[in-house]
Motif scaffolding. Structure first.
Motif, mmCIF file in Angstrom:
data_model
loop_
_atom_site.group_PDB
_atom_site.id
_atom_site.type_symbol
_atom_site.label_atom_id
_atom_site.label_comp_id
_atom_site.label_asym_id
_atom_site.label_seq_id
_atom_site.Cartn_x
_atom_site.Cartn_y
_atom_site.Cartn_z
ATOM 1 N N LEU A 194 0.818 -1.213 0.000
ATOM 2 C CA LEU A 194 0.000 0.000 0.000
ATOM 3 C C LEU A 194 0.852 1.264 0.000
ATOM 4 O O LEU A 194 0.522 2.242 -0.674
ATOM 5 C CB LEU A 194 -0.955 -0.004 1.192
ATOM 6 N N ASN A 195 1.955 1.246 0.730
ATOM 7 C CA ASN A 195 2.850 2.410 0.727
ATOM 8 C C ASN A 195 3.476 2.626 -0.640
ATOM 9 O O ASN A 195 3.612 3.767 -1.092
ATOM 10 C CB ASN A 195 3.935 2.261 1.797
ATOM 11 N N VAL A 196 3.856 1.553 -1.311
ATOM 12 C CA VAL A 196 4.420 1.672 -2.653
ATOM 13 C C VAL A 196 3.389 2.233 -3.625
ATOM 14 O O VAL A 196 3.674 3.112 -4.428
ATOM 15 C CB VAL A 196 4.959 0.308 -3.144
ATOM 16 N N LEU A 197 2.148 1.753 -3.535
ATOM 17 C CA LEU A 197 1.088 2.246 -4.405
ATOM 18 C C LEU A 197 0.809 3.724 -4.153
ATOM 19 O O LEU A 197 0.552 4.484 -5.088
ATOM 20 C CB LEU A 197 -0.187 1.429 -4.217
ATOM 21 N N LYS A 198 0.862 4.162 -2.900
ATOM 22 C CA LYS A 198 0.671 5.582 -2.584
ATOM 23 C C LYS A 198 1.779 6.417 -3.193
ATOM 24 O O LYS A 198 1.529 7.493 -3.749
ATOM 25 C CB LYS A 198 0.636 5.797 -1.073
ATOM 26 N N GLN A 199 3.015 5.951 -3.093
ATOM 27 C CA GLN A 199 4.137 6.703 -3.664
ATOM 28 C C GLN A 199 4.054 6.758 -5.169
ATOM 29 O O GLN A 199 4.358 7.782 -5.788
ATOM 30 C CB GLN A 199 5.461 6.099 -3.212
ATOM 31 N N VAL A 200 3.635 5.672 -5.805
ATOM 32 C CA VAL A 200 3.469 5.668 -7.256
ATOM 33 C C VAL A 200 2.355 6.647 -7.656
ATOM 34 O O VAL A 200 2.478 7.398 -8.628
ATOM 35 C CB VAL A 200 3.171 4.241 -7.774
ATOM 36 N N GLY A 201 1.271 6.643 -6.896
ATOM 37 C CA GLY A 201 0.179 7.571 -7.175
ATOM 38 C C GLY A 201 0.591 9.022 -6.998
ATOM 39 O O GLY A 201 0.169 9.893 -7.763
ATOM 40 N N ASN A 202 1.429 9.301 -6.007
ATOM 41 C CA ASN A 202 1.904 10.671 -5.800
ATOM 42 C C ASN A 202 2.867 11.102 -6.893
ATOM 43 O O ASN A 202 2.936 12.273 -7.250
ATOM 44 C CB ASN A 202 2.572 10.816 -4.428
ATOM 45 N N ALA A 203 3.618 10.159 -7.441
ATOM 46 C CA ALA A 203 4.601 10.483 -8.478
ATOM 47 C C ALA A 203 3.922 10.787 -9.808
ATOM 48 O O ALA A 203 4.455 11.519 -10.631
ATOM 49 C CB ALA A 203 5.591 9.344 -8.648
ATOM 50 N N VAL A 204 2.751 10.213 -10.009
ATOM 51 C CA VAL A 204 2.053 10.408 -11.284
ATOM 52 C C VAL A 204 1.284 11.656 -11.260
ATOM 53 O O VAL A 204 1.174 12.633 -11.116
ATOM 54 C CB VAL A 204 1.069 9.255 -11.568
#
Length: 78
Positions: free
Chosen positions: A68-78
């Motif tokens: 979930l933390n990785v998905l949040k970071q990916v979402g913030n990067a996009v």
């Protein structure tokens, strides 16, 4: 308002994940102790199945926080 909505959606599962992570170790411990009793009563195959399932469930719950933390970071990067 769109950014606030995205922020709220990103953190909507945090309490649920925190509860699961907190309960994973005690529940897995109880299941493994129960499996040990099955060993004592001669049900080794069922005991191994319980130990494997408890171990896999514990690992998946602990890793879900990381995913979930990785998905949040990916979402913030996009």
């Amino acid at each position: 308002m769109g950014e606030q909505t995205l922020s709220a959606l990103a953190h909507v599962l945090d309490p649920v994940v925190d509860i699961l992570v907190a309960l994973a170790f005690p529940v897995a411990s109880v299941v493994i102790v129960g499996a040990c009793f099955l060993f004592m009563f001669g049900s080794a195959e069922r005991a191994w199945t319980l130990i494997q399932n408890a171990g896999l469930g514990y690992v998946l719950i602990q890793v879900s926080l990381l995913i979930l933390n990785v998905l949040k970071q990916v979402g913030n990067a996009v």
